[in-house]
Scaffold this active site. Structure first.
Site, PDB file in Angstrom:
ATOM      1  N   ASP A   1       0.832  -1.206   0.000  1.00 33.64           N
ATOM      2  CA  ASP A   1       0.000   0.000   0.000  1.00 33.64           C
ATOM      3  C   ASP A   1       0.864   1.252   0.000  1.00 33.64           C
ATOM      4  O   ASP A   1       1.481   1.591   1.015  1.00 33.64           O
ATOM      5  CB  ASP A   1      -0.912  -0.008   1.226  1.00 33.64           C
ATOM      6  CG  ASP A   1      -2.045  -0.997   1.061  1.00 33.64           C
ATOM      7  OD1 ASP A   1      -2.777  -0.888   0.059  1.00 33.64           O
ATOM      8  OD2 ASP A   1      -2.184  -1.902   1.909  1.00 33.64           O
TER       9      ASP A   1
ATOM     10  N   ASP B   1     -10.376  -5.033  -1.185  1.00 30.22           N
ATOM     11  CA  ASP B   1      -9.310  -4.580  -0.291  1.00 30.22           C
ATOM     12  C   ASP B   1      -9.904  -3.712   0.809  1.00 30.22           C
ATOM     13  O   ASP B   1     -10.508  -2.671   0.525  1.00 30.22           O
ATOM     14  CB  ASP B   1      -8.305  -3.769  -1.133  1.00 30.22           C
ATOM     15  CG  ASP B   1      -7.118  -3.256  -0.340  1.00 30.22           C
ATOM     16  OD1 ASP B   1      -6.945  -3.657   0.827  1.00 30.22           O
ATOM     17  OD2 ASP B   1      -6.349  -2.452  -0.914  1.00 30.22           O
TER      18      ASP B   1
HETATM   19  C1  DX5 Z   1      -6.373   0.652   2.796  1.00 27.80           C
HETATM   20  C2  DX5 Z   1      -5.401  -0.335   2.150  1.00 27.80           C
HETATM   21  C3  DX5 Z   1      -5.622  -1.779   2.522  1.00 27.80           C
HETATM   22  C4  DX5 Z   1      -5.482  -2.076   3.983  1.00 27.80           C
HETATM   23  C5  DX5 Z   1      -5.919  -3.477   4.266  1.00 27.80           C
HETATM   24  O1  DX5 Z   1      -6.050   1.934   2.367  1.00 27.80           O
HETATM   25  O2  DX5 Z   1      -5.494  -0.237   0.773  1.00 27.80           O
HETATM   26  O3  DX5 Z   1      -4.786  -2.619   1.759  1.00 27.80           O
HETATM   27  O4  DX5 Z   1      -4.178  -1.900   4.438  1.00 27.80           O
HETATM   28  O5  DX5 Z   1      -5.871  -3.688   5.657  1.00 27.80           O
HETATM   29  P1  DX5 Z   1      -7.083  -4.332   6.463  1.00 27.80           P
HETATM   30  O6  DX5 Z   1      -7.265  -5.733   5.921  1.00 27.80           O
HETATM   31  O7  DX5 Z   1      -6.613  -4.312   7.891  1.00 27.80           O
HETATM   32  O8  DX5 Z   1      -8.283  -3.483   6.218  1.00 27.80           O
HETATM   33 ZN    ZN Z   2      -4.456  -1.751  -0.644  1.00 32.18          ZN
END
Ligand code: DX5
Ligand code: ZN
Length: 220
Positions: free
Chosen positions: A36, A176
């Site tokens: 990310d 996601d």
């Molecule tokens: C949010 C990101 C995600 C996030 C996923 O901006 O794109 O990839 O880190 O983490 P969880 O599964 O904890 O929501």
């Molecule tokens: Zn992401």
């Protein structure tokens, strides 16, 4: 039949042990590693850049799925491609000429992905339907891991699945944000076939392997 993909998001990992944690993901059957990238402008958080992707590339052969939550992504596509990204996912909100951005990503030897914020309608992806290798539905507001899944995104996943099928597109439909053993089933039923997960994997009290196993069980 196409397999289901589990892509741990290293934003939730312990960065002091990143290599070890990626190896654990790999041993537990993770398919891709999700990175990310946030710039402090497009989203109110600042995370990783090409050097981090390069470090991941040195430690695993798994495909690296790079989610670019940045303004003017065009300026950095080449750096991320050189760092070893497998897929570069851009936000439709940041690309005034989406087809040309996707073309550029492909010319750099990467797979081309597109994503959209929760409030952005699914039809903004239309110019990408025949070009993208991957479409990513954000099921939280981008910026932070550990947020709750937005159930109203389920109908968006279903709508995009319908468009992909109508176009006979083989693109991955990824989700996601807030993906847990409960929400993964909802997303799968709506037509997703690739699942990013951060906290449910890296913060599972019994460890990464259990986190991945509990998600995988819901995809059998
Ligand atoms: C949010 C990101 C995600 C996030 C996923 O901006 O794109 O990839 O880190 O983490 P969880 O599964 O904890 O929501
Ligand atoms: Zn992401």
């Amino acid at each position: 039949m196409k397999p289901y993909i589990i892509a741990p998001s290293i934003l939730s990992s312990d960065f002091t042990r990143l290599g070890e944690q990626i190896a654990e993901c790999e041993a537990a059957g993770a398919d891709w590693i999700h990175v990310d990238v946030m710039d402090g402008h497009f989203v109110p958080n600042l995370t990783m850049g090409p050097v981090l992707v390069q470090a991941c590339r040195r430690t695993t052969d798994l495909p690296i799925d790079v989610h670019l939550m940045i303004e003017n992504p065009e300026n950095l596509l080449e750096a991320f491609a050189r760092a070893g990204a497998s897929t570069l996912i851009v936000h439709v909100e940041t690309c005034p000429d989406l087809p040309s951005t996707l073309k550029k990503i492909k010319s750099l030897g990467c797979k081309a992905g597109v994503t959209l914020n929760p409030e952005t309608p699914a039809n903004t992806l239309e110019p990408a339907l025949n070009m993208a290798d991957q479409l990513l539905v954000l099921t939280v507001h981008p910026g932070f891991s550990g947020q709750s899944f937005l159930p109203e995104m389920i109908s968006k996943v279903a709508e995009i699945r319908h468009s992909l099928d109508k176009n006979e597109s083989p693109a991955w439909l990824e989700v996601d944000g807030g993906i847990s053993p409960v929400t993964i089933s909802l997303a799968r039923e709506a037509g997703a076939d690739a699942f990013v997960s951060g906290s449910a994997i890296f913060h599972h009290p019994e460890g990464i392997a259990t986190g991945i196993r509990l998600l995988r069980e819901k995809l059998q």
